[in-house]
Design a protein around this motif. Structure first.
Motif, mmCIF file in Angstrom:
data_model
loop_
_atom_site.group_PDB
_atom_site.id
_atom_site.type_symbol
_atom_site.label_atom_id
_atom_site.label_comp_id
_atom_site.label_asym_id
_atom_site.label_seq_id
_atom_site.Cartn_x
_atom_site.Cartn_y
_atom_site.Cartn_z
ATOM 1 N N ARG A 128 0.614 -1.267 0.186
ATOM 2 C CA ARG A 128 -0.083 -0.279 0.646
ATOM 3 C C ARG A 128 1.112 1.012 -0.248
ATOM 4 N NH1 ARG A 128 -2.611 -1.907 4.964
ATOM 5 N NH2 ARG A 128 -0.626 -1.933 5.367
ATOM 6 N N VAL A 129 0.501 2.377 -1.465
ATOM 7 C CA VAL A 129 1.395 3.184 -1.282
ATOM 8 C C VAL A 129 0.529 4.074 -1.085
ATOM 9 C CG1 VAL A 129 3.439 4.639 -3.192
ATOM 10 C CG2 VAL A 129 3.215 1.852 -2.709
ATOM 11 N N GLU A 130 1.224 5.096 -0.776
ATOM 12 C CA GLU A 130 0.295 6.759 -0.553
ATOM 13 C C GLU A 130 1.515 7.618 -1.440
ATOM 14 O OE1 GLU A 130 -2.359 6.187 2.920
ATOM 15 O OE2 GLU A 130 -0.945 7.583 3.082
ATOM 16 N N MET A 131 1.141 8.604 -1.651
ATOM 17 C CA MET A 131 1.361 9.541 -2.610
ATOM 18 C C MET A 131 0.915 11.162 -2.759
ATOM 19 S SD MET A 131 2.583 7.595 -6.198
ATOM 20 C CE MET A 131 3.924 8.426 -6.787
ATOM 21 N N VAL A 186 1.558 10.326 7.070
ATOM 22 C CA VAL A 186 2.645 9.928 8.166
ATOM 23 C C VAL A 186 1.570 9.436 9.167
ATOM 24 C CG1 VAL A 186 4.222 10.369 10.781
ATOM 25 C CG2 VAL A 186 4.249 11.778 7.909
ATOM 26 N N VAL A 187 0.265 9.604 9.671
ATOM 27 C CA VAL A 187 -0.629 8.743 10.275
ATOM 28 C C VAL A 187 -1.193 7.548 9.303
ATOM 29 C CG1 VAL A 187 -2.890 9.112 11.538
ATOM 30 C CG2 VAL A 187 -1.548 11.587 11.428
ATOM 31 N N ASP A 188 -0.562 7.598 8.741
ATOM 32 C CA ASP A 188 -1.618 6.417 8.126
ATOM 33 C C ASP A 188 -0.535 5.128 8.175
ATOM 34 O OD1 ASP A 188 -3.073 6.777 7.810
ATOM 35 O OD2 ASP A 188 -2.994 6.510 5.214
ATOM 36 N N LEU A 189 1.500 5.558 8.477
ATOM 37 C CA LEU A 189 2.247 5.149 7.846
ATOM 38 C C LEU A 189 2.096 4.410 9.588
ATOM 39 C CD1 LEU A 189 4.864 3.563 6.968
ATOM 40 C CD2 LEU A 189 6.104 5.237 8.099
ATOM 41 N N GLN A 190 2.224 5.197 10.429
ATOM 42 C CA GLN A 190 2.599 4.927 11.934
ATOM 43 C C GLN A 190 1.177 4.100 12.931
ATOM 44 O OE1 GLN A 190 2.319 8.550 13.500
ATOM 45 N NE2 GLN A 190 4.603 8.572 14.286
ATOM 46 N N LEU A 191 -0.147 4.239 11.674
ATOM 47 C CA LEU A 191 -1.307 3.236 12.245
ATOM 48 C C LEU A 191 -1.588 1.523 11.237
ATOM 49 C CD1 LEU A 191 -4.436 5.561 12.275
ATOM 50 C CD2 LEU A 191 -2.688 4.470 14.036
ATOM 51 N N GLY A 192 -0.131 1.850 10.303
ATOM 52 C CA GLY A 192 -0.373 0.552 9.405
ATOM 53 C C GLY A 192 -0.746 0.520 8.437
ATOM 54 N N ARG A 193 -1.523 1.258 7.943
ATOM 55 C CA ARG A 193 -3.012 1.483 6.996
ATOM 56 C C ARG A 193 -1.981 1.923 5.522
ATOM 57 N NH1 ARG A 193 -6.919 4.604 10.333
ATOM 58 N NH2 ARG A 193 -5.787 7.050 9.880
ATOM 59 N N ALA A 194 -0.355 2.095 5.627
ATOM 60 C CA ALA A 194 0.211 2.230 4.825
ATOM 61 C C ALA A 194 1.229 1.565 4.723
ATOM 62 C CB ALA A 194 0.176 3.788 4.669
ATOM 63 N N ASP A 195 2.218 0.797 3.559
ATOM 64 C CA ASP A 195 3.132 1.080 3.542
ATOM 65 C C ASP A 195 4.689 1.432 3.258
ATOM 66 O OD1 ASP A 195 2.499 -2.449 4.774
ATOM 67 O OD2 ASP A 195 1.738 -1.877 2.729
ATOM 68 N N VAL A 196 4.087 2.400 2.399
ATOM 69 C CA VAL A 196 5.282 3.513 1.510
ATOM 70 C C VAL A 196 4.341 4.372 1.422
ATOM 71 C CG1 VAL A 196 6.781 3.717 -0.310
ATOM 72 C CG2 VAL A 196 6.267 1.525 0.097
ATOM 73 N N VAL A 198 -0.480 -3.887 -5.758
ATOM 74 C CA VAL A 198 0.180 -2.574 -5.338
ATOM 75 C C VAL A 198 -1.112 -1.648 -5.621
ATOM 76 C CG1 VAL A 198 1.574 -0.167 -5.617
ATOM 77 C CG2 VAL A 198 2.717 -3.119 -6.333
ATOM 78 N N GLU A 199 -1.428 -1.391 -4.085
ATOM 79 C CA GLU A 199 -2.672 -0.217 -4.103
ATOM 80 C C GLU A 199 -1.905 1.443 -3.681
ATOM 81 O OE1 GLU A 199 -5.945 -1.929 -2.343
ATOM 82 O OE2 GLU A 199 -5.687 -0.192 -0.921
ATOM 83 N N VAL A 200 -2.546 2.568 -4.795
ATOM 84 C CA VAL A 200 -1.227 3.644 -4.433
ATOM 85 C C VAL A 200 -2.579 4.192 -4.501
ATOM 86 C CG1 VAL A 200 -0.099 5.194 -5.725
ATOM 87 C CG2 VAL A 200 0.069 2.983 -6.299
ATOM 88 N N ALA A 201 -2.623 5.328 -3.025
ATOM 89 C CA ALA A 201 -3.643 6.126 -2.755
ATOM 90 C C ALA A 201 -2.815 7.501 -3.547
ATOM 91 C CB ALA A 201 -4.161 6.498 -1.443
ATOM 92 N N SER A 248 -11.660 9.984 -11.651
ATOM 93 C CA SER A 248 -11.273 12.218 -11.215
ATOM 94 C C SER A 248 -11.784 11.546 -9.727
ATOM 95 C CB SER A 248 -11.884 12.730 -11.689
ATOM 96 O OG SER A 248 -13.051 12.148 -12.081
ATOM 97 N N GLN A 249 -12.728 10.456 -9.474
ATOM 98 C CA GLN A 249 -13.320 9.599 -8.380
ATOM 99 C C GLN A 249 -12.734 9.894 -6.999
ATOM 100 O OE1 GLN A 249 -16.300 11.178 -7.749
ATOM 101 N NE2 GLN A 249 -18.268 9.920 -8.305
ATOM 102 N N ALA A 250 -12.928 10.373 -6.220
ATOM 103 C CA ALA A 250 -11.939 10.352 -4.603
ATOM 104 C C ALA A 250 -13.308 9.762 -3.499
ATOM 105 C CB ALA A 250 -11.192 11.607 -4.271
ATOM 106 N N ASP A 251 -11.792 9.335 -2.677
ATOM 107 C CA ASP A 251 -12.084 8.266 -1.858
ATOM 108 C C ASP A 251 -13.209 9.198 -1.263
ATOM 109 O OD1 ASP A 251 -10.602 9.237 -0.431
ATOM 110 O OD2 ASP A 251 -9.610 6.240 -0.331
ATOM 111 N N THR A 252 -13.801 8.675 0.187
ATOM 112 C CA THR A 252 -13.943 9.653 1.577
ATOM 113 C C THR A 252 -12.509 10.545 2.473
ATOM 114 O OG1 THR A 252 -13.649 7.591 2.691
ATOM 115 C CG2 THR A 252 -16.293 8.306 1.616
ATOM 116 N N ALA A 253 -11.385 9.663 1.956
ATOM 117 C CA ALA A 253 -9.545 10.663 2.537
ATOM 118 C C ALA A 253 -10.266 11.558 1.398
ATOM 119 C CB ALA A 253 -9.591 10.106 2.886
ATOM 120 N N GLY A 254 -10.248 11.947 0.226
ATOM 121 C CA GLY A 254 -9.685 12.732 -0.760
ATOM 122 C C GLY A 254 -8.860 12.103 -1.312
ATOM 123 N N ALA A 255 -8.376 10.480 -1.349
ATOM 124 C CA ALA A 255 -7.327 10.335 -2.336
ATOM 125 C C ALA A 255 -8.286 9.440 -3.489
ATOM 126 C CB ALA A 255 -6.974 9.403 -1.745
#
Lengths: 467, 492
Positions: free
Chosen positions: B22-25, B211-221, B199-202, B171-178
């Motif tokens: 799970r990747v976030e950018m 940062v929060v997602d990484l700390q809570l284990g919701r993201a890997d990168v 690979v799931e990319v937000a 262009s459809q964002a999820d509830t978190a705006g991603a």
């Protein structure tokens, strides 16, 4: 013993030669070794690694000196300073400085330590990603000239690296900038040639030593239509090929194998590859030979299709079958210098090493080892040892440690031997089935990916007595 | 069975298969199409990271920047480097099953090149030729948008890369705006199946949220902003930083008239780059005197980064144009650039300049105190490196930052890999008065506890196909990660 060799019209046979070690077999172990093939003598003790051709840096220094000489009249007394911003070692910088001084003096310069000299030559040894970049700032009075030379960072042989004081020793024997899967030294007792085979993802390269340097003798293309696993593994073994009436060098890769007669290793047309390979078949698929140090067993392991591990399916002569949990690597060993082949040790997918005895019964599990292991027989006390990698991933520098195995457990018998990158391959030093036990020191080859240079390096690992 | 050794330590050197990475950018990549490449260098770099999952190029680069075969297995060129012939790897198929032939490769690359180049296909090779020498062609082909693709009947593109694009968010964002894109492992990839299944990319996730997602284990990168790196390290999060790959620079408007080089010199001398790099950016940046970082050019040390406020004041006194207020626009709208701009303004004011910092939307607004008519214009830009070849990178920078046609023409005259000429061209650009280098920044990512074999290139190419996940280990150590999240009861 006859093993399946699926190339049409051919079959491969392991040759047996009785040797004392085999004669010591007293009790049936995990599998009885079928012993050895000795149609080559492996010559140890020769210099594996030709020294670095130190001329590269010195040549560059002379080239820069020529440019300086063209920019600054030699009759001007000048002071030379050299600063290093690159990864060159102090010794190399010193060598460059000496070469520069020599070349400038040869060009008629009068070099002086006096900072009040009319001319000032400030050389900076810098580098970019792929090249060394040396900059000379040449000043004479108010005028200043900037001169540069650049040249590719060399890749090639390296000086042997001895880890003095350690029981486990490493010698750098080969470096290249492309992926290496396995390396083995061959020695033809008839011709006295010293040859080396390197298995790469797309070729099998055979080198020959000439004038104290390794020169490529032949390159066999290894091609197949289906993709390789991303973490490609392979092994080089020696086989007697009945159809060809001779000995062959075999490259075994996942679901694939190639072999070439050793006597005609200069003839590329002789390389035969097939989707089954020169191995016993397990459920219609080729297996990989398991070894005990340099001894090639008739026992083979099934490699998982398109992956980087073994399924745990084992097979041997006379329809023998066994199943152990999947593993990344495995090797046979004896205990207390006796009973070779009594036990099998594996590095499992579960992150533990496992020791198996009769009928594949698990005797023990060990934690903290990495995914690669092999076994060696120590010259010092005639005990079998397990060489195991460290337990971190491939972003870290790795270690190899020798362990002693007994019914009571495992114990590290050496300090960890450190490498400048992850160990991506570990196997017996000799070409399995071509080695000789008597009077030989038993070693292993480790292939590492240097994290600093990105190069692949092959090290000979040996146990030396007395630390 | 006996169990020896410390039970908590697992051996884990060889890659394991399976799992979803799970990747976030921060960047909002809207399209993965080499033909429609983003103009903004920062977005282009993010797009390239995702495109490399699906597409491949003729050539790639190893860790030392040396060209290596990818879809081409070999190449040769004439003495003048005007004609390059690439022999293609045989048997490679696009993800839609189409064979990757020289014709397909040429057809996909042709629209990506300027008209000055010709691309020809024959039996097993592709030939690229031009009237001008192409000394950096290999580095060029190994980067940017130069991907080989197959245009399918429905208008979508298929690549030969290690992953297939299985979901693109539009262009459809999820509830978190991603926006969420999903890539699945290509089992038939000629280079071998990747280790992770998908690979799931937000996209478009804020830096704080990452940062929060990484700390809570919701993201890997996740991708860190420079000012987050220090805190992340203090929090025990695993981080990785590239070599400096981004330049923050001040660009003075070249219209309606070219700026006086002395103005740029005076402002440049006033700027305390060390303070920006060490204090403002918390040691995550490096002072930049030139345009290219040292690891790329090898000669960056020749450019000075020294602050000389007195000399700056003296120069300002000699300039009539310095009396006009200098409008400094911050492009990109990110907080880091804004902070740096404020610091530049403080330094410049100390040297006697009047500098007004504005956001992208502020300039020229009716009634604004920053009306462009009464001020000299400048902008603070973030520029992501595009190539590892010095000359090609300078050319890309000139084009992206709009540094003038003369500079572009001068760069074209550089012959091959000549550091003296590249240095002279870069020196001319810096002294030309239109661009003032400030700091180089690395790219920093945060890694979850389960991530293994994170082995990106030094310049930031991620190589997710080599990454694998050790979920069991992250659970055993209790480190942040999906498994430990389950143990603590946190919800995704």
């Amino acid at each position: 013993m006859r093993i399946g060799w699926s190339r049409p019209g051919t079959e491969a046979v392991l040759r047996y030669v009785s040797v004392p070690v085999c004669g010591q077999l007293k009790s049936p172990g995990f599998r009885r070794p079928v012993c050895l093939s000795f149609f080559f003598l492996f010559v140890l003790g020769f210099s594996f690694a030709p020294e670095v051709k130190g001329g590269v840096l010195e040549d560059a220094a002379r080239q820069l000196a020529q440019k300086i000489a063209a920019a600054l009249p030699p009759y001007v007394p000048s002071v030379l300073t050299v600063q290093n911003l690159s990864t060159l070692s102090e010794a190399q910088v010193s060598s460059v400085r000496s070469a520069l001084q020599g070349a400038l003096r040869n060009a008629g310069f009068s070099l002086s330590p006096d900072s009040g000299s009319q001319g000032q030559i400030r050389v900076t040894l810098s580098e970019s990603l792929a090249e060394y970049l040396w900059v000379a700032e040449v000043r004479r009075g108010e005028s200043s000239t900037l001169l540069m030379i650049s040249f590719a960072k060399p890749v090639g042989y390296s000086r042997a690296d001895h880890s003095d004081g350690l029981t486990l020793r490493k010698d750098l024997v080969w470096t290249q900038d492309t992926q290496m899967i396995d390396i083995k030294f061959l020695d033809d007792t008839n011709s006295k040639r010293q040859r080396m085979a390197i298995l790469e993802p797309t070729r099998l390269a055979v080198y020959e030593q000439s004038d104290n340097a390794w020169k490529i003798r032949n390159s066999f293309s290894v091609e197949r239509n289906t993709p390789w696993p991303r973490d490609l593994r392979g092994e080089l073994v020696g086989l007697y090929q009945k159809e060809l009436k001779g000995d062959t060098l075999a490259a075994i890769l996942p679901g694939f194998g190639c072999q070439v007669p050793l006597q005609s290793a200069s003839d590329a047309s002789k390389l035969g590859c097939s989707a089954t390979g020169p191995a016993s078949e397990i459920a219609g698929k080729p297996g990989w030979f398991l070894s005990e140090g340099p001894i090639l067993f008739d026992t083979v392991a099934e490699h998982a299709e398109a992956k980087n591990f073994f399924t745990g399916q084992l097979a041997g002569e006379n329809g023998w079958r066994a199943k152990v949990p999947p593993f990344y690597s495995a090797a046979f060993l004896g205990l207390n210098g006796r009973d070779p082949g009594k036990f099998l040790v594996s590095a499992g997918l579960d992150g533990h090493a496992h020791l198996y005895g009769d009928a594949a019964k698990e005797l023990a599990a060990f934690a903290g080892w990495g995914s690669d292991l092999t076994t060696v027989l120590s010259d010092c006390d005639t005990n079998w040892r397990v060489l195991a990698t460290g337990s971190q991933d491939w972003t870290h520098a790795d270690t190899i440690t020798a362990f002693g195995v007994s019914e009571q457990g495992v114990v590290a018998v050496t300090k960890p031997l450190e490498f400048p990158g992850p160990v991506v391959g570990l196997g017996p030093e000799q070409l399995p089935a071509l080695g000789e036990l008597k009077g030989r020191r038993q070693g292993a080859f480790a292939i590492i990916r240097n994290l600093q240079t990105g190069n692949y390096e092959a090290y000979r690992i040996s146990l030396s007595c007395g630390g | 069975m006996l169990l020896f050794g410390p039970g908590a330590t697992r051996g884990a050197t060889r890659p394991h298969y399976g799992g979803t990475l799970r990747v976030e950018m921060r960047e909002r990549v809207t399209l993965l199409d080499p033909r429609q490449w983003p103009q903004d260098s920062v977005v282009a770099a993010a797009t390239e990271k995702l495109a490399e999952l699906v597409f491949e190029r003729l050539v790639t680069l190893d860790d030392n920047g040396r060209p290596r075969p990818q879809l081409a297995v070999s190449w040769e060129h004439d003495a003048e480097m005007k004609r390059w012939k690439f022999t293609l790897r045989s048997g490679v198929k696009f993800q839609d099953g189409t064979l990757c032939t020289p014709k397909e490769a040429a057809a996909s690359l042709a629209p990506l090149f300027s008209g000055a180049r010709q691309i020809l296909a024959d039996g097993s090779s592709v030939t690229i030729q031009s009237a001008a020498p192409m000394p950096d062609l290999l580095e060029e082909l190994a980067g940017g948008r130069n991907f080989v693709f197959h245009l399918q009947g429905d208008g979508t593109l298929s690549g030969t890369g290690p992953f297939r694009l299985s979901n693109w968010p539009g262009s459809q964002a999820d509830t978190a705006g991603a926006l969420r894109a999903v890539f699945t492992a290509n089992d038939d990839a000629w280079s071998g199946r990747p280790f992770v299944d998908s690979v799931e990319v937000a996209l478009g996730v804020t830096a704080t949220r990452q940062v929060v997602d990484l700390q809570l284990g919701r993201a890997d990168v996740v991708t860190f902003a420079p000012d987050q790196v220090r805190r992340a390290k203090q929090a025990g999060l695993q981080t990785w930083s590239s070599a400096p790959v981004e330049l923050l620079a001040l660009v003075l408007d070249g219209k309606p008239e070219a700026p006086d080089p002395r103005l740029a010199k005076a402002i440049s001398l006033s700027i305390d780059r060390a303070a920006i790099a060490n204090v403002l950016l918390q040691r995550q940046g490096e002072a930049a005197g030139g345009l290219l970082p040292q690891w790329l050019s090898g000669y960056a040390f020749l450019f000075t980064t020294v602050t000389d406020a007195e000399r700056a004041k003296q120069l300002r006194g000699e300039l009539a144009s310095a009396a006009r207020p200098l409008r400094l626009r911050v492009e990109g709208g990110d907080e880091t650039a804004r902070l740096v701009a404020e610091r530049v303004a403080v330094n410049a004011r100390q040297a006697g300049f009047s500098v007004q910092v504005s956001g992208k939307g502020d300039a020229g607004a009716p009634g604004s105190a920053l009306n462009a008519q009464s001020t000299a214009g400048s902008r603070l830009v973030r520029y992501k490196l595009d190539s590892i070849a010095a000359r090609a990178e300078l050319a890309a920078m000139v084009a992206s930052l709009g540094l003038g046609d003369d500079s572009a023409a001068a760069l074209k005259k550089i012959s091959g890999n000549d550091p003296e000429q590249s240095y002279a061209a870069e020196r001319a650009l810096v002294e030309g008065g239109q661009v003032i280098p400030l700091v180089y920044l690395p790219e920093t990512v945060g890694l979850g506890a389960a991530v293994r074999d994170w082995m990106p290139r030094r310049w930031g190419a991620w190589r997710l196909e080599d990454v694998w996940l050790d979920r069991a280990e992250s659970a055993a150590t209790g480190a942040p990660g999906p498994s430990s999240e389950a143990a603590t009861g946190a919800k995704p």
